[in-house]
Motif scaffolding. Structure first.
Motif, short mmCIF file in Angstrom:
data_model
loop_
_atom_site.label_atom_id
_atom_site.label_comp_id
_atom_site.label_asym_id
_atom_site.label_seq_id
_atom_site.Cartn_x
_atom_site.Cartn_y
_atom_site.Cartn_z
N ALA A 1 0.88 -1.18 0.00
CA ALA A 1 0.00 0.00 0.00
C ALA A 1 0.91 1.23 0.00
N THR A 2 0.85 1.98 -1.08
CA THR A 2 1.75 3.11 -1.26
C THR A 2 1.03 4.43 -1.03
N ASN A 3 1.63 5.29 -0.24
CA ASN A 3 1.16 6.66 -0.04
C ASN A 3 2.15 7.54 -0.80
N GLU A 4 1.77 7.96 -2.02
CA GLU A 4 2.70 8.71 -2.87
C GLU A 4 3.06 10.07 -2.28
N ALA A 5 2.14 10.68 -1.54
CA ALA A 5 2.42 11.99 -0.94
C ALA A 5 3.41 11.86 0.22
N GLU A 6 3.33 10.77 0.95
CA GLU A 6 4.20 10.52 2.11
C GLU A 6 4.72 9.08 2.01
N PRO A 7 5.73 8.82 1.18
CA PRO A 7 6.21 7.45 0.97
C PRO A 7 6.61 6.72 2.24
N ASP A 8 7.04 7.45 3.27
CA ASP A 8 7.42 6.79 4.53
C ASP A 8 6.22 6.15 5.22
N VAL B 1 -2.46 3.32 10.83
CA VAL B 1 -2.02 3.83 9.53
C VAL B 1 -2.22 5.35 9.50
N ALA B 2 -1.21 6.05 9.02
CA ALA B 2 -1.27 7.51 8.94
C ALA B 2 -2.33 7.96 7.94
N ASP B 3 -2.94 9.11 8.21
CA ASP B 3 -3.93 9.67 7.29
C ASP B 3 -3.31 9.87 5.91
N GLY B 4 -4.14 9.71 4.91
CA GLY B 4 -3.69 9.94 3.54
C GLY B 4 -4.36 9.01 2.57
N SER B 5 -4.05 9.21 1.30
CA SER B 5 -4.58 8.38 0.22
C SER B 5 -3.54 7.32 -0.13
N TYR B 6 -4.00 6.10 -0.31
CA TYR B 6 -3.13 4.97 -0.58
C TYR B 6 -3.59 4.23 -1.84
N VAL B 7 -2.63 3.57 -2.49
CA VAL B 7 -2.90 2.73 -3.65
C VAL B 7 -2.24 1.38 -3.37
N VAL B 8 -3.05 0.31 -3.44
CA VAL B 8 -2.52 -1.04 -3.23
C VAL B 8 -2.27 -1.68 -4.59
N THR B 9 -1.05 -2.16 -4.77
CA THR B 9 -0.70 -2.97 -5.94
C THR B 9 -0.32 -4.34 -5.41
N TRP B 10 -0.57 -5.37 -6.23
CA TRP B 10 -0.42 -6.73 -5.71
C TRP B 10 -0.22 -7.75 -6.80
#
Length: 167
Positions: free
Chosen positions: A64-71, A95-104
């Motif tokens: 699960a990637t948060n592009e705005a906050e990669p950490d 999990v920190a607030d933000g938008s995430y994208v899951v790739t799998w």
């Protein structure tokens, strides 16, 4: 000459049988929806579910990637087994607030399921979810939302009843 003609005819007639018996196994493309992934955010907890409807166990990886906050990105257990005809849930807490994208990607032998960049060919779109304001869910199966409204009954909304006893 008769023997070579008989041999030739036998070979021609047997070819379809051999083709059927020794055909290559089916590709994942024929079974794109056998393995799917979904993600649900509730507060700061995220549940990622892999549904394996394949007739064999699969091994899966996801991130699960948060592009705005990669950490703030996080990853599931590497090469995790999901048993045949079962689902497996992974819960990430805090999990920190933000938008995430899951790739799998999940695989079983030569068969592959997952998103572009992980599975070739891709069988699903990346799953998007948000933690915090506007938190939500996503599903990684192409077409898996096809029956979203199929079970809703709108028959009594604004329509006349068939019972005319009050007239």
């Amino acid at each position: 000459m008769k023997r070579s003609a008989r041999t030739g005819v036998t070979a021609v007639l047997a070819a379809p049988l051999f083709a059927a018996v020794f055909a290559a196994p089916a590709s994942a493309g024929e079974h794109d929806d056998n393995v799917t992934l979904s993600a649900v955010a509730e507060g700061s907890d995220v549940t990622v579910t892999i549904e394996n409807n394949h007739n064999r166990d699969v091994r899966c990886d996801w991130t699960a990637t948060n592009e705005a906050e990669p950490d703030n990105s996080f990853t599931g257990e590497p090469n995790k087994k999901v048993k045949k005809n079962k689902s497996e849930e992974f819960v990430e807490q805090g999990v920190a607030d933000g938008s995430y994208v899951v790739t799998w990607e999940c695989h079983q032998g030569e068969l592959r399921w997952g998103t572009d960049g992980w599975s070739d060919p891709a069988t699903a779109e990346p799953v998007e979810f948000t933690v915090g304001d506007g938190g939500g869910t996503g599903t990684g199966s192409l077409g898996s939302l096809g029956n979203l409204f199929g079970s809703l009954d709108f028959g009594s909304l604004g329509g006349d009843s068939d019972d005319n006893s009050g007239d």
